[in-house]
Motif scaffolding. Structure first.
Motif, PDB file in Angstrom:
ATOM      1  N   ASN A  59      -2.328 -44.586  12.270  1.00 31.69           N
ATOM      2  CA  ASN A  59      -2.272 -43.141  12.025  1.00 31.69           C
ATOM      3  C   ASN A  59      -2.357 -42.418  13.358  1.00 31.69           C
ATOM      4  O   ASN A  59      -3.354 -42.539  14.077  1.00 31.69           O
ATOM      5  CB  ASN A  59      -3.481 -42.717  11.176  1.00 31.69           C
ATOM      6  N   LEU A  60      -1.305 -41.693  13.708  1.00 34.65           N
ATOM      7  CA  LEU A  60      -1.267 -40.958  14.986  1.00 34.65           C
ATOM      8  C   LEU A  60      -1.151 -39.470  14.668  1.00 34.65           C
ATOM      9  O   LEU A  60      -0.043 -38.949  14.525  1.00 34.65           O
ATOM     10  CB  LEU A  60      -0.036 -41.373  15.787  1.00 34.65           C
ATOM     11  N   PHE A  61      -2.277 -38.800  14.565  1.00 36.62           N
ATOM     12  CA  PHE A  61      -2.269 -37.385  14.174  1.00 36.62           C
ATOM     13  C   PHE A  61      -2.608 -36.518  15.380  1.00 36.62           C
ATOM     14  O   PHE A  61      -3.770 -36.390  15.764  1.00 36.62           O
ATOM     15  CB  PHE A  61      -3.217 -37.153  12.984  1.00 36.62           C
ATOM     16  N   PHE A  62      -1.548 -35.948  15.976  1.00 31.56           N
ATOM     17  CA  PHE A  62      -1.715 -35.068  17.135  1.00 31.56           C
ATOM     18  C   PHE A  62      -2.052 -33.650  16.678  1.00 31.56           C
ATOM     19  O   PHE A  62      -2.279 -32.786  17.514  1.00 31.56           O
ATOM     20  CB  PHE A  62      -0.427 -35.038  17.965  1.00 31.56           C
ATOM     21  N   GLU A  63      -1.997 -33.399  15.383  1.00 29.87           N
ATOM     22  CA  GLU A  63      -2.317 -32.088  14.815  1.00 29.87           C
ATOM     23  C   GLU A  63      -3.288 -32.326  13.661  1.00 29.87           C
ATOM     24  O   GLU A  63      -3.235 -33.383  13.022  1.00 29.87           O
ATOM     25  CB  GLU A  63      -1.025 -31.463  14.255  1.00 29.87           C
ATOM     26  N   ASN A  64      -4.125 -31.351  13.363  1.00 36.17           N
ATOM     27  CA  ASN A  64      -5.150 -31.543  12.335  1.00 36.17           C
ATOM     28  C   ASN A  64      -4.557 -31.751  10.946  1.00 36.17           C
ATOM     29  O   ASN A  64      -3.472 -31.258  10.636  1.00 36.17           O
ATOM     30  CB  ASN A  64      -6.084 -30.327  12.289  1.00 36.17           C
ATOM     31  N   SER A  65      -5.307 -32.456  10.127  1.00 35.00           N
ATOM     32  CA  SER A  65      -4.878 -32.731   8.757  1.00 35.00           C
ATOM     33  C   SER A  65      -6.071 -33.203   7.950  1.00 35.00           C
ATOM     34  O   SER A  65      -6.945 -33.901   8.482  1.00 35.00           O
ATOM     35  CB  SER A  65      -3.809 -33.840   8.778  1.00 35.00           C
ATOM     36  N   ARG A  67      -5.436 -33.676   3.967  1.00 33.22           N
ATOM     37  CA  ARG A  67      -4.759 -34.377   2.873  1.00 33.22           C
ATOM     38  C   ARG A  67      -3.862 -35.510   3.362  1.00 33.22           C
ATOM     39  O   ARG A  67      -3.942 -36.648   2.877  1.00 33.22           O
ATOM     40  CB  ARG A  67      -3.886 -33.385   2.063  1.00 33.22           C
ATOM     41  N   THR A  68      -2.983 -35.198   4.307  1.00 34.06           N
ATOM     42  CA  THR A  68      -1.962 -36.180   4.700  1.00 34.06           C
ATOM     43  C   THR A  68      -2.605 -37.392   5.368  1.00 34.06           C
ATOM     44  O   THR A  68      -2.291 -38.539   5.042  1.00 34.06           O
ATOM     45  CB  THR A  68      -0.949 -35.511   5.649  1.00 34.06           C
ATOM     46  N   ARG A  69      -3.514 -37.157   6.284  1.00 36.96           N
ATOM     47  CA  ARG A  69      -4.123 -38.269   7.019  1.00 36.96           C
ATOM     48  C   ARG A  69      -4.931 -39.181   6.086  1.00 36.96           C
ATOM     49  O   ARG A  69      -4.812 -40.398   6.118  1.00 36.96           O
ATOM     50  CB  ARG A  69      -5.012 -37.754   8.150  1.00 36.96           C
ATOM     51  N   THR A  70      -5.754 -38.557   5.234  1.00 35.88           N
ATOM     52  CA  THR A  70      -6.581 -39.387   4.350  1.00 35.88           C
ATOM     53  C   THR A  70      -5.727 -40.111   3.297  1.00 35.88           C
ATOM     54  O   THR A  70      -6.014 -41.257   2.953  1.00 35.88           O
ATOM     55  CB  THR A  70      -7.666 -38.545   3.643  1.00 35.88           C
ATOM     56  N   ALA A  71      -4.685 -39.448   2.810  1.00 32.13           N
ATOM     57  CA  ALA A  71      -3.824 -40.117   1.814  1.00 32.13           C
ATOM     58  C   ALA A  71      -3.105 -41.305   2.445  1.00 32.13           C
ATOM     59  O   ALA A  71      -2.974 -42.364   1.818  1.00 32.13           O
ATOM     60  CB  ALA A  71      -2.821 -39.127   1.229  1.00 32.13           C
ATOM     61  N   PHE A  72      -2.620 -41.147   3.676  1.00 31.38           N
ATOM     62  CA  PHE A  72      -1.968 -42.287   4.337  1.00 31.38           C
ATOM     63  C   PHE A  72      -2.976 -43.403   4.597  1.00 31.38           C
ATOM     64  O   PHE A  72      -2.645 -44.588   4.478  1.00 31.38           O
ATOM     65  CB  PHE A  72      -1.305 -41.855   5.646  1.00 31.38           C
ATOM     66  N   GLU A  73      -4.197 -43.035   4.968  1.00 30.50           N
ATOM     67  CA  GLU A  73      -5.215 -44.059   5.221  1.00 30.50           C
ATOM     68  C   GLU A  73      -5.486 -44.852   3.939  1.00 30.50           C
ATOM     69  O   GLU A  73      -5.481 -46.085   3.935  1.00 30.50           O
ATOM     70  CB  GLU A  73      -6.501 -43.402   5.737  1.00 30.50           C
ATOM     71  N   LEU A  74      -5.689 -44.126   2.855  1.00 28.82           N
ATOM     72  CA  LEU A  74      -5.973 -44.801   1.587  1.00 28.82           C
ATOM     73  C   LEU A  74      -4.763 -45.595   1.100  1.00 28.82           C
ATOM     74  O   LEU A  74      -4.900 -46.709   0.586  1.00 28.82           O
ATOM     75  CB  LEU A  74      -6.399 -43.751   0.553  1.00 28.82           C
ATOM     76  N   ALA A  75      -3.571 -45.042   1.302  1.00 33.59           N
ATOM     77  CA  ALA A  75      -2.347 -45.747   0.890  1.00 33.59           C
ATOM     78  C   ALA A  75      -2.222 -47.072   1.635  1.00 33.59           C
ATOM     79  O   ALA A  75      -1.911 -48.110   1.033  1.00 33.59           O
ATOM     80  CB  ALA A  75      -1.127 -44.864   1.146  1.00 33.59           C
ATOM     81  N   ILE A 115       2.350 -43.665  11.577  1.00 37.22           N
ATOM     82  CA  ILE A 115       2.383 -42.429  10.790  1.00 37.22           C
ATOM     83  C   ILE A 115       2.094 -41.317  11.786  1.00 37.22           C
ATOM     84  O   ILE A 115       1.030 -41.308  12.416  1.00 37.22           O
ATOM     85  CB  ILE A 115       1.295 -42.400   9.691  1.00 37.22           C
ATOM     86  N   VAL A 116       3.023 -40.388  11.937  1.00 39.02           N
ATOM     87  CA  VAL A 116       2.928 -39.423  13.032  1.00 39.02           C
ATOM     88  C   VAL A 116       2.878 -38.000  12.512  1.00 39.02           C
ATOM     89  O   VAL A 116       3.756 -37.571  11.752  1.00 39.02           O
ATOM     90  CB  VAL A 116       4.155 -39.550  13.975  1.00 39.02           C
ATOM     91  N   ARG A 117       1.880 -37.262  12.925  1.00 31.73           N
ATOM     92  CA  ARG A 117       1.894 -35.800  12.766  1.00 31.73           C
ATOM     93  C   ARG A 117       1.858 -35.189  14.162  1.00 31.73           C
ATOM     94  O   ARG A 117       1.068 -35.609  15.014  1.00 31.73           O
ATOM     95  CB  ARG A 117       0.709 -35.292  11.962  1.00 31.73           C
ATOM     96  N   GLY A 141       4.606 -34.801   9.247  1.00 34.20           N
ATOM     97  CA  GLY A 141       4.714 -33.366   9.505  1.00 34.20           C
ATOM     98  C   GLY A 141       4.960 -33.115  10.978  1.00 34.20           C
ATOM     99  O   GLY A 141       4.120 -33.459  11.802  1.00 34.20           O
ATOM    100  N   ASP A 142       6.138 -32.538  11.300  1.00 32.16           N
ATOM    101  CA  ASP A 142       6.443 -32.231  12.707  1.00 32.16           C
ATOM    102  C   ASP A 142       6.796 -30.754  12.848  1.00 32.16           C
ATOM    103  O   ASP A 142       7.785 -30.282  12.289  1.00 32.16           O
ATOM    104  CB  ASP A 142       7.556 -33.134  13.260  1.00 32.16           C
ATOM    105  N   GLY A 143       5.965 -30.041  13.589  1.00 35.02           N
ATOM    106  CA  GLY A 143       6.223 -28.622  13.859  1.00 35.02           C
ATOM    107  C   GLY A 143       6.568 -27.889  12.575  1.00 35.02           C
ATOM    108  O   GLY A 143       5.882 -28.025  11.558  1.00 35.02           O
TER     109      GLY A 143
END
Ligand code: CP
Length: 336
Positions: A59-65, A67-75, A115-117, A141-143
């Motif tokens: 999980n590479l989240f350069f922006e806050n999250s 729902r998306t980050r936790t759902a990908f983690e659980l997935a 997984i990139v935000r 999610g990008d920009g």
């Protein structure tokens, strides 16, 4: 001239999941059908399936999250993958390490999927063009460009509540201009054949040539809501706004906010959606967000199954390795 999307490998198979633009109805339907199966897995006592066993997801989240980050983690965990949540705030990117060097480090640790935000539109596409051919990239999610798994979970939620897309009148309210959710949702609704898509908000919050997206623009929310089957509120993305005139939060709520009174203008069985995070009293009233027509938490729940579907669909769809040349064979090259 723009480069073709790297989303498909040379065999035409979906290797990355970057945008819903260009994906056909069969592909979107297949992802929703796969997600449907995963919702049933979630009802079992043992919720894990071995589809990604032995794979590593970062999980590479350069922006806050949330729902998306936790759902990908659980997935990833439900699919039995190993998961790295890369903490970019404490990573060496803060010491000036580039995005590509960060990717090379993670590839050297044998990560199979990123997984990139990112706050920049096009970031996931850029990464997909630069990773090893065996790696898969999913855009979280990008920009203001794309949020394809949000688009898919929104379609899945609509299908769950409404069935067919063709008869539906879908109304999207608010900041369309800065919304990657709106772009992905509109693309998918058009592909799936939604009867009518209306967007409503001040012209300053509409993209230029908004009608070219396949929607009709309304300035009056009361008019737009008439006969609506699906209503989607959007947050004012103030962090992406510069140099445009927008109403204050109070003005916005008074002119466009989704209140119970306004909701009564739609069909009596209309559903209320919002990708979150919600700003109650700005784009939506609290009693509507929490009311009987709201499916906002269904969207969150469905995000897990949809992300499992996307990850399992693309995992393993690597660019095929080239045939071993006779020179490689004679040198006994070990391809591992
Ligand atoms: N809808 C959405 O992308 O929410 P998060 O920013 O919390 O991930």
């Amino acid at each position: 001239m723009s480069l073709p999307s790297p989303q498909f490998n040379s065999l035409g198979t979906l290797q990355h999941f970057l945008t819903l633009d260009g994906l056909d109805k069969a592909t979107l339907t297949s992802i929703m059908d796969t997600a449907e199966n995963f919702t049933q897995v979630g009802d079992r006592v043992i919720k894990n399936v071995p589809l990604l066993r032995g794979k590593t997801v970062a999980n590479l989240f350069f922006e806050n999250s949330t729902r998306t980050r936790t759902a990908f983690e659980l997935a990833a965990k439900r699919l039995s993958a190993d998961l790295l949540n890369v903490d970019l705030v404490t990573s060496s990117t803060t010491k000036g390490e580039s995005l590509l060097d960060t990717l090379r480090v993670l590839e050297s640790l044998q990560c199979d999927m990123f997984i990139v935000r990112h706050g920049e539109s096009g970031a996931a596409d850029f990464i997909a063009r630069h990773v090893k051919p065996t790696v898969n990239v999913v855009n979280g999610g990008d920009g203001q460009a794309s949020h394809p798994t949000q688009g898919m979970l929104d379609m899945f939620t609509i299908r769950q509540h409404k069935g067919a897309f063709e008869p539906l009148c879908v109304v999207i309210i608010g900041d369309i201009r800065h919304s990657r959710v709106a772009r992905s949702g509109i693309a998918a609704l058009n592909t799936l054949g939604a009867g009518e898509i209306r967007v409503v908000g001040p012209r300053t919050l509409m993209p230029t040539n908004v009608e070219s997206l396949g929607v009709t623009w309304y300035s009056d929310v009361d008019v737009a809501l008439k006969d609506a089957d699906v209503i989607m509120g959007l947050r004012l993305q103030t962090e992406r706004m510069s140099g445009i005139t927008v109403p204050s939060s109070r003005e916005f709520f008074s002119t466009y906010g989704l209140t119970r009174e306004r909701l009564s203008l739609a069909k009596s069985d209309a559903i209320v959606m919002h990708p979150g995070p919600t700003n109650r009293g700005v784009e939506i009233a609290a009693d509507v967000a929490d009311g009987p027509q709201s499916v906002i938490l269904d969207q969150v729940t469905n995000g897990l199954a949809v992300r499992m579907a996307v990850m399992s669909t693309i995992m393993g769809n690597a660019e095929p390795l080239r045939e071993a040349s006779s020179q490689d064979a004679s040198e006994g090259v070990n391809r591992g």
